[in-house]
Design a protein around this motif. Structure first.
Motif, short mmCIF file in Angstrom:
data_model
loop_
_atom_site.label_atom_id
_atom_site.label_comp_id
_atom_site.label_asym_id
_atom_site.label_seq_id
_atom_site.Cartn_x
_atom_site.Cartn_y
_atom_site.Cartn_z
N ASN A 1 0.81 -1.21 0.00
CA ASN A 1 0.00 0.00 0.00
C ASN A 1 0.85 1.27 0.00
OD1 ASN A 1 -2.35 -1.52 0.12
ND2 ASN A 1 -2.54 -1.36 2.34
N TYR A 2 0.38 2.26 -0.75
CA TYR A 2 0.94 3.61 -0.63
C TYR A 2 0.49 4.20 0.70
CZ TYR A 2 2.09 3.62 -5.63
OH TYR A 2 2.61 3.34 -6.87
N SER A 3 1.27 5.12 1.22
CA SER A 3 0.84 5.85 2.41
C SER A 3 -0.23 6.86 2.00
CB SER A 3 2.03 6.60 3.04
OG SER A 3 2.47 7.64 2.17
N VAL A 4 -0.96 7.35 2.97
CA VAL A 4 -1.99 8.35 2.68
C VAL A 4 -1.37 9.59 2.06
CG1 VAL A 4 -3.70 9.89 3.72
CG2 VAL A 4 -3.57 7.51 4.46
N GLU A 5 -0.18 9.98 2.55
CA GLU A 5 0.50 11.15 2.01
C GLU A 5 0.83 10.95 0.53
OE1 GLU A 5 1.24 9.70 4.91
OE2 GLU A 5 0.37 11.30 6.16
N GLU A 6 1.26 9.73 0.18
CA GLU A 6 1.55 9.44 -1.23
C GLU A 6 0.28 9.45 -2.07
OE1 GLU A 6 5.46 6.57 -1.14
OE2 GLU A 6 3.60 5.77 -0.32
N LEU A 7 -0.79 8.88 -1.53
CA LEU A 7 -2.05 8.85 -2.26
C LEU A 7 -2.57 10.26 -2.53
CD1 LEU A 7 -3.86 5.90 -0.43
CD2 LEU A 7 -2.94 5.87 -2.75
N LYS A 8 -2.33 11.17 -1.60
CA LYS A 8 -2.80 12.54 -1.76
C LYS A 8 -2.13 13.23 -2.94
CE LYS A 8 -4.20 13.48 3.02
NZ LYS A 8 -3.89 14.23 4.28
N THR A 9 -0.95 12.80 -3.31
CA THR A 9 -0.21 13.43 -4.42
C THR A 9 -0.56 12.81 -5.77
OG1 THR A 9 1.70 11.93 -4.29
CG2 THR A 9 1.70 13.85 -2.83
N GLN A 10 -1.38 11.76 -5.78
CA GLN A 10 -1.63 11.02 -7.02
C GLN A 10 -2.94 11.40 -7.71
OE1 GLN A 10 -1.32 6.91 -5.81
NE2 GLN A 10 0.87 7.04 -5.39
#
Length: 254
Positions: free
Chosen positions: A67-76
């Protein structure tokens, strides 16, 4: 500890294995045909009932995606979350209505609720009425989500799917209707590899978010990893079903 080991060989599936072993001893004693076949069946049944076997069958499925972290998901720049169904029952009184979801789905819902709150994304609830005596999954999920405080406007129902292939096809139609193009797919770890293959076949590639792990990340040494266990047998069979589904997809049979 000895009591728990003995108990494991009395209650199913251990009790069934014990009875089969006793019957097989009788076959050998009487020199009756079929004893070698039964021996193979007993060994297979025993292996599938061990936590050691279940771990090594299900973990490759659960660990296929990280899983990506939430912080990474926010940038996608994702625009929707798709949650796949996994079982529901009806004619059961709940806090605010009728019907409940399976444990698999409950774990998926917890992850979806947290992701939706963190990312402020709408959610496609994909799951219909699979059997005559089961509930319509997306409808039950919607009611439960509303009871947990999720804004109803964030929930998009896809309540016709009866399997993962229909989940993908029907979710694709909804995405096209709403103009979504960058989904996050949430389902159980054992289910994710097959789900991703099906969604890719439909022409889009969601970012997987794995949840509902069935076993811990590492197998600690214990004698109970080698005694029959109904949970282990269920996990072994569930993993085998997923492997068979993946093979069928790659062979073009689904």
């Amino acid at each position: 500890m000895l009591y728990k080991v003995l108990y494991a060989f009395i209650m199913p599936p251990g009790g069934i294995i014990s009875l089969l072993v006793l019957f097989n001893i009788y076959l050998y004693w009487k020199k009756i045909k079929g004893k070698f076949i039964l021996t193979g069946i007993i060994i297979l049944f025993y292996l599938l009932s061990m936590q050691f076997t279940a771990f090594h069958l299900i973990k490759p499925l659960e660990n296929m995606y990280v899983n990506y972290s939430v912080e990474e998901l926010k940038t996608q720049n994702h625009d929707v979350i798709i949650m796949l169904g996994g079982g529901a029952i009806n004619n059961i009184a709940d806090i605010d209505g009728d019907g409940q979801v399976s444990g698999y789905v409950a774990n998926r819902m917890l992850s979806v609720m947290r992701l939706s709150n963190q990312l402020d994304l709408p959610v496609i609830l994909s799951g219909g009425k699979v059997f005559a005596d089961t509930g319509r999954e997306a409808d039950i999920e919607q009611r439960i989500f509303k009871g947990m405080g999720i804004n109803e406007n964030k929930l998009i129902l896809e309540n016709q799917s009866r399997n993962t292939v229909e989940n993908a096809r029907n979710s694709k139609e909804i995405m096209q209707r709403y103009g979504f193009s960058r989904p996050i797919l949430v389902t159980s770890g054992f289910h994710m590899p097959r789900s991703m293959l099906i969604f890719k076949r439909e022409g889009f590639e969601p970012v997987p978010y794995v949840t509902d792990y069935q076993l811990s990340g590492k197998l600690a040494w214990s004698i109970f990893n080698f005694v029959p266990n109904n949970g282990a047998f269920n996990n072994s069979c569930m993993a085998i079903r997923e492997y068979m589904g993946i093979l069928a997809l790659k062979a073009g049979l689904q």
